[in-house]
Design an enzyme around this catalytic site. Structure first.
Site, mmCIF file in Angstrom:
data_model
loop_
_atom_site.group_PDB
_atom_site.id
_atom_site.type_symbol
_atom_site.label_atom_id
_atom_site.label_comp_id
_atom_site.label_asym_id
_atom_site.label_seq_id
_atom_site.Cartn_x
_atom_site.Cartn_y
_atom_site.Cartn_z
ATOM 1 N N SER A 126 -12.042 -19.236 -36.284
ATOM 2 C CA SER A 126 -13.170 -19.597 -37.007
ATOM 3 C C SER A 126 -13.568 -19.947 -38.412
ATOM 4 C CB SER A 126 -14.202 -17.946 -37.384
ATOM 5 O OG SER A 126 -15.000 -17.145 -35.134
ATOM 6 N N LYS B 16 -15.892 -22.476 -38.571
ATOM 7 C CA LYS B 16 -16.583 -22.597 -38.765
ATOM 8 C C LYS B 16 -17.851 -23.035 -40.283
ATOM 9 C CE LYS B 16 -16.969 -19.817 -34.840
ATOM 10 N NZ LYS B 16 -17.050 -18.321 -33.888
ATOM 11 N N TYR C 147 -15.791 -27.011 -29.163
ATOM 12 C CA TYR C 147 -15.759 -26.070 -29.718
ATOM 13 C C TYR C 147 -14.003 -25.543 -29.871
ATOM 14 C CZ TYR C 147 -16.588 -21.350 -30.771
ATOM 15 O OH TYR C 147 -16.021 -19.618 -31.318
ATOM 16 N N TYR D 54 -18.973 -11.145 -39.983
ATOM 17 C CA TYR D 54 -19.185 -10.553 -38.342
ATOM 18 C C TYR D 54 -20.413 -8.826 -38.890
ATOM 19 C CZ TYR D 54 -16.659 -13.507 -37.185
ATOM 20 O OH TYR D 54 -15.769 -14.861 -37.037
ATOM 21 N N VAL E 267 -10.406 -15.100 -35.653
ATOM 22 C CA VAL E 267 -9.466 -13.814 -34.650
ATOM 23 C C VAL E 267 -7.968 -14.626 -34.590
ATOM 24 C CG1 VAL E 267 -11.007 -13.194 -33.516
ATOM 25 C CG2 VAL E 267 -9.949 -15.185 -32.747
HETATM 26 N N1 GLN Z 1 -12.558 -19.636 -30.606
HETATM 27 C C1 GLN Z 1 -12.788 -18.193 -31.101
HETATM 28 C C2 GLN Z 1 -13.837 -17.623 -30.241
HETATM 29 O O1 GLN Z 1 -15.081 -18.265 -29.686
HETATM 30 C C3 GLN Z 1 -13.251 -17.865 -32.704
HETATM 31 C C4 GLN Z 1 -14.065 -16.502 -32.825
HETATM 32 C C5 GLN Z 1 -12.945 -15.624 -34.186
HETATM 33 O O2 GLN Z 1 -12.397 -16.312 -34.703
HETATM 34 N N2 GLN Z 1 -13.875 -14.879 -34.529
HETATM 35 O O3 GLN Z 1 -14.089 -16.528 -29.880
#
Ligand code: GLN
Length: 307
Positions: A67, A70, A192, A243, A261
């Site tokens: 993420s 993003k 994605y 988050y 993650v």
């Molecule tokens: N690829 C992961 C997902 O879509 C990314 C989530 C994350 O890093 N928080 O669940």
């Protein structure tokens, strides 16, 4: 600390303290390949505005950016279409887990912010419409800003996530039903998952985020974002980047930050430097335990914070 002093001693001290702190959390296992990561790994890098990078531990070892990407897709879309993006995605903290579906129905398919999965899917859909290759555009940007032409996707990670991607597929289809996704959902998901699978090190990601500390100026001196847009992204990172733990992150670290993650977190000290820390053990909200701890120690030891 003074403007000219090296970050090396503070990084060395943090690494020593982290090595002595037993709490590590658990690697993400809903993407099976990520579960194999070793939670004892720890790396941290600080990039100064001129590109000088300091690091400690596994700071040159690539990990799954997830993420953290993003932030970069958001920056690219804002640079291309500006304010128009905010018709499709909000900029309020969600107070919910990063992969939650629950608010989307109440809020008519408009995700709360670009850093939860639903919001990031909207941003990647926009980038795909604008460029025809969202993940490729992201990779080119990361290579240019990090100065590392070898950055690449990890197709094994992308495939592992695609094989267990029902939650993201549900989010994307649900938003498509509200007309908030323009392209076909299967193609969007493929983009994605590739985006999330970028393998990069702390050194790469701290450097690549430098434009956020340079008020929108890229590594080559050209302008990606206006000063105001760079401020806006930093603000959304502070309020939404970790988050449903964003309040606690702001309290402890006091910097705009974005976690993934894979166990990485980037953080920005506007006008001064960017950081990236990595340790794959996560807490219940999906943020690296040692990573947040290390950033907390960094801002406490240096006094460098936005507050
Ligand atoms: N690829 C992961 C997902 O879509 C990314 C989530 C994350 O890093 N928080 O669940």
């Amino acid at each position: 600390m003074t403007e000219s002093s090296s970050f090396q001693p503070v990084l060395d001290r943090i690494a020593e303290e982290i090595a002595a702190a037993p709490a590590r959390g658990r690697p993400a296992d809903y993407i099976p390949v990520l579960a194999e990561a070793d939670p004892s790994r720890f790396g941290m890098a600080v990039a100064e505005l001129d590109g000088t990078v300091y690091g400690v531990g596994d700071w040159r070892r690539p990990f799954s950016a997830q993420s953290i990407t993003k932030v970069f897709t958001l920056a690219l879309v804002l640079s291309m279409e500006g304010e128009a993006l905010w018709r499709n995605v909000g900029r309020e903290p969600s107070g919910n887990p990063f992969n939650s579906l629950v608010q989307l129905e109440y809020e008519n398919g408009i995700p709360r912010n670009p850093f939860i999965n639903a919001g990031a899917l909207v941003v990647t859909d926009r980038l795909q419409s604008l460029t025809g290759d969202a993940a490729g555009c992201l990779l080119d940007f990361l290579r240019a800003e990090s100065g590392n032409p070898e950055l690449a996707f990890d197709e094994t990670v992308a495939a592992s996530e695609a094989g267990h991607g029902d939650r993201n597929a549900a989010l994307a289809h649900f938003m498509a039903s509200y007309g908030n996704i323009s392209g076909p959902v299967p193609g969007l998901l493929a983009q994605y998952f590739r985006q999330c699978s970028v393998e990069a090190s702390c050194a790469d990601l701290a450097s690549a985020a430098g434009f956020l500390a340079r008020h929108g100026i890229r590594a080559d001196g050209t302008t990606l974002l206006t000063r105001s847009q760079a401020k806006q992204i930093n603000a959304v990172m502070l309020t939404c980047g970790t988050y449903d733990a964003a309040g606690d992150f702001a309290y402890r670290v006091g910097l705009p930050g974005k976690s993934g993650v894979g166990g990485g977190i980037i953080a920005v000290v506007p006008g001064r430097c960017t950081l990236c820390v990595w340790s794959p053990g996560l807490d219940a909200r999906g943020n690296s335990v040692a990573g947040v701890d290390a950033l907390d120690r960094f801002t406490t030891l240096t006094g460098l914070s936005v507050f």
